[in-house]
Design an enzyme around this catalytic site. Structure first.
Site, short mmCIF file in Angstrom:
data_model
loop_
_atom_site.label_atom_id
_atom_site.label_comp_id
_atom_site.label_asym_id
_atom_site.label_seq_id
_atom_site.Cartn_x
_atom_site.Cartn_y
_atom_site.Cartn_z
N SER A 1 -36.39 23.27 38.72
CA SER A 1 -36.76 23.75 37.32
C SER A 1 -35.91 25.05 36.84
O SER A 1 -35.46 25.74 37.65
CB SER A 1 -38.25 24.40 37.07
OG SER A 1 -38.55 24.76 35.99
N ASP B 1 -41.85 19.75 34.50
CA ASP B 1 -42.31 18.50 34.00
C ASP B 1 -42.55 17.52 34.95
O ASP B 1 -42.92 16.16 35.04
CB ASP B 1 -41.07 17.94 33.02
CG ASP B 1 -41.07 18.33 31.94
OD1 ASP B 1 -41.78 18.91 31.08
OD2 ASP B 1 -39.75 18.57 31.40
N HIS C 1 -35.92 12.65 31.56
CA HIS C 1 -36.53 13.29 30.42
C HIS C 1 -35.34 13.82 29.85
O HIS C 1 -34.60 14.74 30.42
CB HIS C 1 -37.55 14.08 30.97
CG HIS C 1 -38.18 14.95 29.80
ND1 HIS C 1 -38.27 14.49 28.42
CD2 HIS C 1 -38.07 16.46 29.80
CE1 HIS C 1 -38.83 15.60 27.75
NE2 HIS C 1 -38.66 16.73 28.42
N HIS D 1 -33.60 15.92 26.01
CA HIS D 1 -33.67 16.52 24.52
C HIS D 1 -32.55 16.09 23.67
O HIS D 1 -32.38 16.83 22.74
CB HIS D 1 -33.98 17.94 24.72
CG HIS D 1 -35.16 18.70 25.43
ND1 HIS D 1 -36.00 19.70 24.98
CD2 HIS D 1 -35.51 18.30 26.82
CE1 HIS D 1 -36.86 19.79 25.70
NE2 HIS D 1 -36.74 19.26 26.76
N ASP E 1 -31.23 -5.49 22.60
CA ASP E 1 -30.60 -5.50 23.94
C ASP E 1 -31.29 -4.91 25.21
O ASP E 1 -31.07 -5.29 26.17
CB ASP E 1 -29.21 -5.48 23.95
CG ASP E 1 -28.23 -6.44 23.18
OD1 ASP E 1 -28.66 -7.67 23.34
OD2 ASP E 1 -27.18 -6.33 23.05
N HIS F 1 -42.03 16.54 20.90
CA HIS F 1 -41.58 16.80 22.09
C HIS F 1 -39.89 16.10 22.13
O HIS F 1 -39.04 16.64 21.91
CB HIS F 1 -42.21 16.35 23.07
CG HIS F 1 -42.01 17.11 24.71
ND1 HIS F 1 -42.86 17.88 25.26
CD2 HIS F 1 -40.93 16.93 25.24
CE1 HIS F 1 -42.46 18.20 26.37
NE2 HIS F 1 -41.19 17.59 26.50
N TYR G 1 -26.79 -13.16 30.11
CA TYR G 1 -25.76 -12.15 29.69
C TYR G 1 -25.57 -11.35 31.23
O TYR G 1 -26.35 -11.52 32.23
CB TYR G 1 -26.39 -11.07 29.23
CG TYR G 1 -25.60 -9.69 28.94
CD1 TYR G 1 -24.84 -9.81 27.52
CD2 TYR G 1 -25.48 -8.68 29.82
CE1 TYR G 1 -24.00 -8.36 27.54
CE2 TYR G 1 -24.89 -7.81 29.51
CZ TYR G 1 -23.90 -7.60 28.17
OH TYR G 1 -23.08 -6.42 28.12
#
Lengths: 238, 238, 238, 238
Positions: free
Chosen positions: B45, B76, B95, B97, B120, B169, B227
């Site tokens: 953290s 988190d 995660h 931002h 895709d 968030h 692909y």
């Protein structure tokens, strides 16, 4: 802290501001204060970041008298000094013309708190001052800007809202030292940008609810904070 | 896979996230799981990416008990753990931002599927959770966010929709390992950005038709995929 | 030109596309043709640009049969081949998912010609195809996209309009070789970006007048061109 | 100043323009003048910045006759020359297609003065010319653009407004030498960008009040200027 150490820190914070991409040319300035000696170190006026050296940092007292340095201090020095006088716990101030925060300043609107990224740094809307009056423009303009900011914080706590938008101008930010003031500038630009994009998607958006704001702000700041590595976290309280 | 290898991979994925420009300062976090040992490696953290080393990566079990590491795990962490418990095939979670994905999250809107670049990677709109309730904010907030995500996927297949926007968030993404979780974050930001620009040109745009969505998603994923270089393609199924 | 030289050129054009920032991950592809041998060199499918080497470039004939190379050619190969068959003078084709050109494609709108930067490169609006029909999606999809592009050019001259937006998809561009195809992609993204910003300022904007379009296009291209250093200018006619 | 020094300065200013990110490919051009000899040094036409050397800089007289250099001068040379003839104090001219300034040009709108960053550089709205007439397009186009700019400045002082937007085209800027012309281009792009974002937040925004404009412009320019280190400040008066 020695004065040479303060000047070194202020120099580094100015360079960091430049490297962050928030300022171009000679825009912007960062200062730091030694509270025990009541001396402020600040970027010289109109000097490009590329040529700046620690020796160029100017030292002034809290009334603006130059104490050390060959160059003129930033033209915004009186604004910084007013902030140091009124916000007794702060140790650094930064001023930029960063694109998105300035866009909100020019629109004369507070940045709404639209998400948790914002709430992690700022406890609510980032306020915008009113437009400066003609009489304040005509006399001691830079000091009056400082007073305008202080007036905007009459009913706000500068320890939990470390930035302000000066209407038609741009942002000022502060922190416990010059480094934190720059860090707040960087976070401010990020949330100003994301808020603008959010408003493009939905112009009717409003602030997040108070419970979510409290949760995020207080998990990083304040007594019960549990974000980060305890006292290691510089974005904690002043 | 050895635990030290897992920590190394999670470290690398965190660094890649930082280098991709999706996170600044201490924002964001990536984790990876060793399913055989039920151990999760995650970013500590509030540590800046510039100072992060593989040794700093924290090891926790699926209930969140720290097993190894001097630092506190990401604030988190409980959200990550809930995703690992509910989505039994995933091996990594990221995660961020990032500006554009967060802008959609703050606008509390799913990202519409406006083109084949989106198709895709994501099988339809990237969903947005509902706004978290006050009771969930007040108790075990980070766990509740995980549950909110899982609830959003009640009628969706997390193997074909590897990202979600948490309202007010920001985005979470996942994949078969930490590296893929980051890759999905990067693709998500790209499609969030292009979708926003498309909406500026025409605010009334809607999702592309199902036949085109199916064609693009399925030529990259699923049984008949053609692909890439067969099993070489990491963005295939979990 | 030898085949190894063609492969080297196509490799370099793919790398230039990546370095220009128009593609991320494995997005996009560039090809080049040797008209004398009717052989097309193209990027392999799903290979990241960072790992691409000249040896990876795949060689196919005009019917799509692989002639050389270990890897599968780009999944868009049939689109490229249709363009080479229909547009007999072109020597290179590029396809990207660049943000702004893709935003216009997703909005299913031609890029209006709003200024001389646009007119310097493209003789009028950059057209957008109609949305592909379900029957074309279900059978030989990539070939059908090529046909859709060719159909869009029924009453247009591909030598003076070297790019197209495929609706709900993204841009294709071409030129006398792979290098020029990439150069056109870069110019296309630039004018797509500026056109979007112009529309934000004034959503009612229309194309510039024909006299100005003619002036700028024809001072760079065509018989009386006087821009650049004569035959030195690659953006001249095909 | 020797001619070789002038060419070197013009070369450096062109390279700086390129490094600033305001131009791509062969777009844009910078020139400088030796007033004592009435000779102008300018970028050659259509040469990419990456390949440009000081030797490539072309020398022309004020009537456009080539005096030195193997290459053709910029196709915009006649526009530059008209500016040098009409604005007798300027020493350098720059022309770009930078995204945001060009967006305003394409929207055929002056850039409103929305804040002090703008006022620091430009004394009021940055004007936009009218759209060039057909007769001016058909004969001596580049000279006519110069005349159009000069006409736009009939009631403006080019010493206090060092940039203009040519409608449907892009910006030109000037200064006491080639270096300052580029610096003004950079500032112009910055204020064009921030003004656009401000208009997104509030499309009804208007110019800041005259007292604030005067305060900022005049603290950097004119007799009572106190920004910077006195005569050290290049952005002062011509």
């Amino acid at each position: 802290m020695s004065i040479s150490k303060l000047k070194e820190e202020v120099y580094k914070a100015n360079i960091r501001l430049y490297q962050s991409g928030l300022v171009i040319s000679t825009f912007g300035n960062v200062s730091g204060i030694d509270r025990s000696k009541s001396l402020v170190a600040i970027k010289p006026s109109g000097v490009s970041y590329k040529k700046l050296t620690p020796k160029d940092i100017v030292l002034v007292d809290l009334e603006g008298k130059k104490v050390e340095g060959k160059l003129n201090p930033s033209s915004d020095t009186k604004t910084h000094l007013e902030l140091y006088r009124a916000f007794s716990d702060i140790g650094g101030v930064a001023h930029t013309h960063s694109n998105y925060a300035t866009a909100w300043s020019q629109a004369r609107k507070a940045i709404p708190c639209l998400g948790t990224t914002h709430a992690d740094y700022f406890y609510g809307e980032v306020p915008c001052t009113r437009v400066i009056s003609n009489s304040c423009i005509s006399k001691d303009y830079e000091l009056r800007i400082g007073e305008l900011i202080v007036d905007t914080f009459k009913s706000k706590d500068y320890r939990h809202m470390k930035a302000v938008l000066v209407a038609c101008h741009g942002p000022f930010s502060w922190g416990e030292d010059a480094e934190e003031a720059v860090e707040v500038s960087v976070a401010l630009e990020e949330i100003a940008k994301t808020a603008l994009y959010s408003m493009v998607i939905d112009p009717a958006l409003d602030n997040i609810k108070k419970s979510l704001l409290d949760k995020h702000y207080l998990r990083k700041h304040g007594r019960g904070a549990y974000y980060g590595q305890k006292k290691d976290n510089k974005t904690g309280q002043l």
